[in-house]
Scaffold this motif. Structure first.
Motif, mmCIF file in Angstrom:
data_model
loop_
_atom_site.group_PDB
_atom_site.id
_atom_site.type_symbol
_atom_site.label_atom_id
_atom_site.label_comp_id
_atom_site.label_asym_id
_atom_site.label_seq_id
_atom_site.Cartn_x
_atom_site.Cartn_y
_atom_site.Cartn_z
ATOM 1 N N TRP A 27 0.831 -1.209 0.000
ATOM 2 C CA TRP A 27 0.000 0.000 0.000
ATOM 3 C C TRP A 27 0.862 1.254 0.000
ATOM 4 N N ARG A 28 1.939 1.251 0.754
ATOM 5 C CA ARG A 28 2.813 2.426 0.751
ATOM 6 C C ARG A 28 3.414 2.645 -0.630
ATOM 7 N N ASP A 31 0.758 3.973 -2.978
ATOM 8 C CA ASP A 31 0.403 5.357 -2.653
ATOM 9 C C ASP A 31 1.288 6.358 -3.390
ATOM 10 N N THR A 70 -1.138 6.153 4.618
ATOM 11 C CA THR A 70 -1.147 6.541 3.211
ATOM 12 C C THR A 70 -1.709 7.951 3.117
ATOM 13 N N GLN A 71 -1.521 8.570 1.961
ATOM 14 C CA GLN A 71 -1.933 9.965 1.818
ATOM 15 C C GLN A 71 -2.845 10.226 0.625
ATOM 16 N N ARG A 72 -2.804 9.371 -0.388
ATOM 17 C CA ARG A 72 -3.466 9.710 -1.647
ATOM 18 C C ARG A 72 -4.530 8.699 -2.063
ATOM 19 N N LEU A 73 -4.276 7.431 -1.872
ATOM 20 C CA LEU A 73 -5.163 6.386 -2.358
ATOM 21 C C LEU A 73 -6.569 6.504 -1.780
ATOM 22 N N SER A 101 -8.550 8.934 7.204
ATOM 23 C CA SER A 101 -7.966 8.965 5.860
ATOM 24 C C SER A 101 -7.952 10.355 5.247
ATOM 25 N N ARG A 104 -10.986 9.858 2.251
ATOM 26 C CA ARG A 104 -10.640 9.018 1.092
ATOM 27 C C ARG A 104 -11.409 7.704 1.045
#
Length: 293
Positions: A27-28, A31, A70-73, A101, A104
């Motif tokens: 996941w990282r 992302d 995570t930041q974007r997914l 999130s 998100r």
């Protein structure tokens, strides 16, 4: 290839027969890769493949941990079993994850394990959970979607007296960050479930495999939408496709068939053990060639 909407690709990592650090690594990595726009876990309490006594993680707890790292997914469960958690509790869990999130969450939900699956009842019996017949389960899902949406949006406490769920003084605070609420994705292929999709879903997901059956189910959903006066195009069509590391061409062909059938939300199931840089491989070998086709 002409498209009426962009195709959005994501990955699914089944949180079973793996370690937490394995899933976190994938996941990282995903992302950081713009071609991968969403990521998913599944929702089971005991393994449904491999070592039946092997490790498996609770989906929402793991999703919250991954949301924090995570930041974007965009992220979600494909899909939550409505049989596992009362809807008001599920609404609270989902609102928490949406906040963690940063807004998100895609809220995936479904009836739960189908009775025909040979392992369907095992995880329910092992956790003391009832396993009602399909008609009960579908009716419960429809009511759950109503309750959850109201908890996310209502400014005042309310009572709900349904056939399957009864709440007194129900109220959700804090609300999810997304307004009016996180997108609702409903997974399933049965006709009765598709009627719930037509009424409640923003996205509809179906497992791939038999593309002709997928096309028929999508057409049936179109019909149900028309019957209730809803534009069928207002429901994004989503499909889960298994990834083959050894035969990427077969996976690319399946992606092409799905896109041609009107599916613009593609979830690529990556099997464990996960190779190093697997997210980059998915982007380079599967997503980029398919997007260019």
């Amino acid at each position: 290839m002409s498209q009426t909407a962009p195709t959005r690709f994501g990955i699914m990592t089944a949180p079973s027969q793996v370690d937490y650090q394995d899933v976190l690594r994938v996941w990282r990595e995903a992302d950081t890769i713009p071609e991968i726009e969403h990521a998913w876990l599944f929702d089971h309490l005991l393994p449904i493949f491999g070592d039946l006594d092997g490790p498996i993680y609770e989906g929402w707890t793991l999703l919250s941990a991954l949301a924090a790292q995570t930041q974007r997914l965009r992220l979600g469960l494909l899909v939550t079993s409505n049989r596992f958690r009362p809807p008001a509790m599920l609404a609270k869990i989902a609102a928490t994850v949406d906040i963690v999130s940063g807004g998100r969450l895609d809220f995936g939900i479904g009836v739960g394990s189908r009775p025909s699956h040979p392992l369907a009842r095992r995880e329910y019996e092992a956790h003391g959970l009832p396993f009602h017949d399909t008609a009960h389960a579908v009716g419960s899902l429809a009511e759950a979607c109503t309750v959850i949406r109201r908890l996310w949006t209502s400014d005042q406490p309310f009572d709900f007296h349904g056939t399957h769920h009864r709440l007194t003084g129900a109220f959700g605070n804090p609300k999810p960050l997304q307004r009016p609420h996180p997108p609702i994705l409903i997974g399933g292929r049965a006709a009765a479930t598709l009627r719930v999709v037509a009424e409640h879903a923003d996205l509809w997901n179906i497992p791939g495999g038999d593309i002709e059956d997928v096309i028929r189910r999508s057409a049936l959903l179109d019909r149900y939408c028309t019957e209730i006066g809803r534009d069928p195009a207002s429901i994004t069509r989503s499909i889960h496709l298994p990834v083959s590391y050894d035969r990427p061409g077969a996976t690319r062909n399946a992606i092409g068939e799905a896109i041609d059938a009107g599916f613009r939300h593609i979830v690529l199931g990556v099997p464990s053990p996960y190779p190093e840089n697997v997210a980059r491989w998915v982007a380079d070998e599967l997503i980029t060639p398919s997007a260019r086709a």
